[in-house]
Design a protein around this motif. Structure first.
Motif, short mmCIF file in Angstrom:
data_model
loop_
_atom_site.label_atom_id
_atom_site.label_comp_id
_atom_site.label_asym_id
_atom_site.label_seq_id
_atom_site.Cartn_x
_atom_site.Cartn_y
_atom_site.Cartn_z
N LEU A 257 54.46 -37.44 -0.55
CA LEU A 257 55.11 -36.25 -1.07
C LEU A 257 56.61 -35.94 -0.67
CD1 LEU A 257 51.83 -33.96 -0.72
CD2 LEU A 257 53.37 -34.48 -2.70
N ALA A 258 56.99 -35.98 0.44
CA ALA A 258 58.31 -35.85 0.74
C ALA A 258 59.28 -36.82 0.25
CB ALA A 258 58.38 -35.74 2.42
N TYR A 259 58.79 -37.93 -0.30
CA TYR A 259 59.65 -38.90 -0.86
C TYR A 259 59.65 -39.31 -2.15
CZ TYR A 259 60.25 -39.25 4.24
OH TYR A 259 60.44 -38.75 5.45
N LEU A 272 58.80 -54.04 -11.18
CA LEU A 272 57.51 -54.34 -10.40
C LEU A 272 56.50 -53.04 -10.36
CD1 LEU A 272 58.74 -56.47 -7.56
CD2 LEU A 272 57.79 -57.18 -9.32
N PRO A 273 55.36 -53.18 -10.07
CA PRO A 273 54.49 -52.03 -9.90
C PRO A 273 54.80 -51.66 -8.49
CG PRO A 273 53.22 -54.07 -10.16
CD PRO A 273 54.55 -54.46 -10.07
N ILE A 274 54.93 -49.90 -8.85
CA ILE A 274 55.15 -49.15 -7.64
C ILE A 274 53.92 -48.41 -7.03
CG2 ILE A 274 56.73 -47.30 -6.84
CD1 ILE A 274 58.47 -49.44 -7.91
N VAL A 275 54.09 -48.57 -5.72
CA VAL A 275 52.75 -47.80 -4.92
C VAL A 275 53.11 -46.84 -4.13
CG1 VAL A 275 50.87 -48.55 -3.57
CG2 VAL A 275 52.00 -50.31 -4.79
N VAL A 276 52.44 -45.72 -4.23
CA VAL A 276 52.83 -44.69 -3.20
C VAL A 276 51.83 -44.49 -2.08
CG1 VAL A 276 52.24 -42.93 -4.71
CG2 VAL A 276 53.90 -42.40 -3.19
N TYR A 277 51.99 -44.28 -1.08
CA TYR A 277 51.07 -44.23 0.07
C TYR A 277 50.92 -42.64 0.51
CZ TYR A 277 48.17 -45.51 3.97
OH TYR A 277 46.94 -45.67 4.84
N ASN A 278 49.78 -41.85 0.17
CA ASN A 278 49.67 -40.32 0.23
C ASN A 278 49.16 -40.39 1.73
OD1 ASN A 278 47.06 -38.27 -0.84
ND2 ASN A 278 49.06 -37.74 -0.46
N VAL A 279 49.92 -40.47 2.55
CA VAL A 279 49.47 -40.77 4.05
C VAL A 279 48.75 -39.47 4.63
CG1 VAL A 279 51.69 -42.28 4.51
CG2 VAL A 279 51.67 -39.99 5.14
N SER A 280 48.46 -40.01 5.91
CA SER A 280 47.33 -39.08 6.89
C SER A 280 47.71 -37.80 6.83
CB SER A 280 47.27 -39.88 8.07
OG SER A 280 48.16 -40.09 8.88
N ALA A 281 49.01 -37.30 7.30
CA ALA A 281 48.98 -35.98 7.54
C ALA A 281 49.12 -35.23 6.29
CB ALA A 281 50.58 -35.74 7.93
N GLU A 282 49.39 -36.00 5.01
CA GLU A 282 49.40 -35.34 3.68
C GLU A 282 47.76 -34.84 3.43
OE1 GLU A 282 51.66 -37.47 0.64
OE2 GLU A 282 52.58 -38.57 2.32
N TYR A 283 47.11 -35.85 3.95
CA TYR A 283 45.46 -35.34 3.68
C TYR A 283 45.09 -34.22 4.59
CZ TYR A 283 40.56 -36.63 3.79
OH TYR A 283 39.09 -36.75 3.87
#
Ligand code: PBG
Length: 333
Positions: A257-259, A272-283
């Motif tokens: 989210l912040a990025y 290339l395919p781009i992957v985003v990680y919606n990480v633990s604190a965002e959850y």
């Protein structure tokens, strides 16, 4: 009285029109669900800061895997929580290590489900750093040694591929990690196993709940010598450029989210395919606010996901994957 001649609202006047002109959508194919596996038996332990996310022992995991498959989710990202750690993260490359065992079982229960193995040493080192560490007595400083770490990472990746992992996801951000892993995989006969590189990984406070969950907080120092400074964006391009040159098949941005600006920059620059990680604190933040009744969890989560897609992500790693899949499968609201 001058009326506007440009009328943008014309295309928003009914649900059918809005559906017709909608630019982005999230589907279940876009979701990657992280799973934490651990030794011992009869463990289904909820992570206190991540309600709804569990540590699973292998004897209880099958039910969870079947549920994931039934929801239509195509891929899981496996994190291991080993019972042994050592100075060099040796248990990470053990052919009978926790990730390797879990991979074999999952491929047996659900051959179509893609297993993405997190390839890092931090869960497996006593000190919690992502590589080999040398402590400098005089400077009172621990340094992570780049090149010796690469060898261990490549060995870990090969052992994961041997166990049946479909994709290798190295997250330690050492220089040259993609090339080292690619070479290791190729030499071992795994030319077809893709690398999902955590190309752009910031030294972020948004990993806090994950580190509690994975017992991987560094015991001294921090990760700032190998993870990126949140103040930098151009450096993200340099990181991604080198991973692309070294043979990465997917590029990941983390946290999410912040990025979003970084996701967008990568989307503009690479095919290339781009992957985003919606990480633990965002959850955790969403869960906490929803538990208070302060936000509507479902609409906040779906809005966040479509925003990731709009920013340019093809794939989203999220602890909400099961919820999203069930919302997408259920009646429309
Ligand atoms: C490290 C790793 C981390 C996360 C995934 N892999 C934490 C870190 O770098 O300290 C964080 C994921 C999350 O917060 O959800 N191997």
């Amino acid at each position: 009285m001058a009326y506007p001649t440009v009328r943008n609202r014309r295309l928003r006047t009914s649900a059918a029109l809005r559906n017709m002109v909608r630019e982005h959508a999230v589907t279940v194919n876009d979701l990657i669900y992280p799973i934490f596996v651990t030794h011992e038996s009869n463990v289904k332990h909820e992570i206190p800061s991540m309600p709804g996310v569990f540590h699973w022992s292998l004897d209880r995991l099958e039910v969870e895997i079947q549920e994931i498959v039934a929801l239509g989710i195509q891929s899981v990202l496996l994190f291991g929580i080993p019972h042994e750690k050592d100075a060099h993260g040796g248990p990470a490359s053990d052919p009978n290590g926790i990730v390797q065992q879990a991979t074999r079982l999952i491929k047996q229960w659900a051959p179509q489900l893609l297993v993405i193995a997190d390839t890092c040493l931090c869960q497996f080192t006593e000190h919690g750093h992502c590589g080999v560490v040398q402590y400098d007595e005089a400077k009172k400083r621990a340094d992570v040694l780049n090149d010796p770490s690469l060898e261990l990472l490549a060995k870990t990746a090969v052992s994961q591929a041997e166990a049946g992992a479909d994709i290798i996801a190295p997250s330690n951000m050492m220089d040259g990690f993609v090339a080292a892993i690619r070479q290791g995989l190729d030499e071992a006969g795994y030319q077809d196993v893709p690398i999902m590189s955590y190309a752009v990984k910031y030294a972020s406070s948004f990993y806090g709940p994950f580190r509690d969950a994975a017992h991987s907080a560094p015991q001294f120092g921090d990760r700032k010598t190998y993870q990126m400074d949140p103040a930098n964006a151009r450096e993200a391009i340099r990181e991604a450029d080198s991973d692309v040159a070294e043979g990465a098949d997917f590029l990941m941005v983390k946290p999410g989210l912040a990025y979003m600006d970084i996701v967008y920059r990568l989307r503009e620059r690479y095919e290339l395919p781009i992957v985003v990680y919606n990480v633990s604190a965002e959850y955790s933040m969403v869960k906490a606010a929803a538990a208070q009744g302060w936000i509507d969890e479902r609409s906040i989560v779906l809005e966040t996901m479509v925003s990731f897609k709009r920013a340019g992500a093809d794939l989203i790693i999220t602890y909400f994957a099961k919820d999203i899949a069930s919302w997408l499968n259920g009646p429309r609201s």
